[in-house]
Design a protein around this motif. Structure first.
Motif, PDB file in Angstrom:
ATOM      1  N   LYS A   7       0.827  -1.207   0.000  1.00  0.00           N
ATOM      2  CA  LYS A   7       0.000   0.000   0.000  1.00  0.00           C
ATOM      3  C   LYS A   7       0.868   1.266   0.000  1.00  0.00           C
ATOM      4  O   LYS A   7       2.004   1.239   0.465  1.00  0.00           O
ATOM      5  N   ILE A   8       0.284   2.334  -0.492  1.00  0.00           N
ATOM      6  CA  ILE A   8       0.973   3.625  -0.520  1.00  0.00           C
ATOM      7  C   ILE A   8       0.802   4.301   0.840  1.00  0.00           C
ATOM      8  O   ILE A   8      -0.304   4.371   1.374  1.00  0.00           O
ATOM      9  N   GLU A  31       8.063   1.224   5.773  1.00  0.00           N
ATOM     10  CA  GLU A  31       8.868   0.127   5.264  1.00  0.00           C
ATOM     11  C   GLU A  31       9.869   0.653   4.230  1.00  0.00           C
ATOM     12  O   GLU A  31       9.613   1.645   3.557  1.00  0.00           O
ATOM     13  N   GLU A  32      10.980  -0.039   4.111  1.00  0.00           N
ATOM     14  CA  GLU A  32      12.091   0.456   3.284  1.00  0.00           C
ATOM     15  C   GLU A  32      11.700   0.803   1.851  1.00  0.00           C
ATOM     16  O   GLU A  32      12.089   1.825   1.330  1.00  0.00           O
ATOM     17  N   LYS A  33      10.932  -0.020   1.189  1.00  0.00           N
ATOM     18  CA  LYS A  33      10.603   0.236  -0.212  1.00  0.00           C
ATOM     19  C   LYS A  33       9.134   0.601  -0.409  1.00  0.00           C
ATOM     20  O   LYS A  33       8.597   0.468  -1.506  1.00  0.00           O
ATOM     21  N   GLN A  34       8.507   1.070   0.647  1.00  0.00           N
ATOM     22  CA  GLN A  34       7.098   1.431   0.546  1.00  0.00           C
ATOM     23  C   GLN A  34       6.915   2.724  -0.247  1.00  0.00           C
ATOM     24  O   GLN A  34       7.602   3.706  -0.014  1.00  0.00           O
ATOM     25  N   PRO A  35       5.986   2.726  -1.201  1.00  0.00           N
ATOM     26  CA  PRO A  35       5.728   3.970  -1.933  1.00  0.00           C
ATOM     27  C   PRO A  35       5.071   5.004  -1.012  1.00  0.00           C
ATOM     28  O   PRO A  35       4.273   4.662  -0.146  1.00  0.00           O
ATOM     29  N   LEU A  36       5.422   6.252  -1.218  1.00  0.00           N
ATOM     30  CA  LEU A  36       4.904   7.350  -0.401  1.00  0.00           C
ATOM     31  C   LEU A  36       4.186   8.350  -1.286  1.00  0.00           C
ATOM     32  O   LEU A  36       4.558   8.543  -2.442  1.00  0.00           O
ATOM     33  N   ILE A  37       3.185   8.995  -0.722  1.00  0.00           N
ATOM     34  CA  ILE A  37       2.544  10.121  -1.391  1.00  0.00           C
ATOM     35  C   ILE A  37       2.402  11.237  -0.370  1.00  0.00           C
ATOM     36  O   ILE A  37       2.085  10.985   0.797  1.00  0.00           O
ATOM     37  N   PHE A  38       2.679  12.445  -0.799  1.00  0.00           N
ATOM     38  CA  PHE A  38       2.599  13.609   0.084  1.00  0.00           C
ATOM     39  C   PHE A  38       1.397  14.446  -0.318  1.00  0.00           C
ATOM     40  O   PHE A  38       1.267  14.842  -1.472  1.00  0.00           O
TER      41      PHE A  38
END
Length: 158
Positions: free
Chosen positions: A2-3, A101-108
């Motif tokens: 999940k993002i 998490e290390e490779k978790q996608p992020l959205i701001f």
């Protein structure tokens, strides 16, 4: 995966000077049973999103908790900025917490932005999520009509 939505909620309300708002930050102004922060929290109520991280300052902590309770969001992380440092440091500090998490996608998301077409945003995120990695970033926004030193802008390839 999940993002992880990261909500930037530190604005002080100095640019928007509505009659009788007493410098209420734009994200908390009541526009008739809704605020921009309400809209932001509704935006992240989707199966594509993980629990939110909210970057704010101590001054708004009570309001943030009120809205989280109102929207029945029980899993979240709040990062309190010790002093106002603007957007870039808020983004950096929120990405360094151990809950991501290390490779978790992020959205701001800025807590004071109005995005009325939630389904179009979600469709675009789903479409581009598979291409998101530590080597790629995506910027969602309105195409600028002119350069602005106040908000900045990106020049993109077509």
């Amino acid at each position: 995966m999940k993002i992880k939505p990261i909500i930037l909620c530190g604005g002080s309300g100095t640019r928007l000077n509505l009659k009788n708002n007493n410098n209420t930050p734009k994200q908390f102004i009541d526009f008739g049973n809704w605020s921009l922060f309400d809209k932001t929290l509704n935006r992240i109520k989707s199966s594509i999103f993980d629990s939110p991280v909210i970057s704010t300052n101590k001054k708004y902590l009570k309001q943030i908790r009120f809205y989280l309770k109102k929207h029945r969001i029980i899993n979240y992380k709040i990062i309190l900025e010790p002093v106002k440092r603007n957007t870039a440091p808020a983004i950096l500090s929120s990405t360094l917490i151990k809950d991501i998490e290390e490779k978790q996608p992020l959205i701001f998301f800025s807590a004071d932005h109005l995005i009325e077409k939630k389904k179009i945003l979600e469709k675009s995120l789903k479409k581009n999520k598979r291409n998101l990695s530590y080597e790629n970033i995506f910027i969602f926004g309105i195409k600028p009509t002119a350069p602005s030193s106040e908000y900045g802008y990106f020049i993109t390839k077509k």
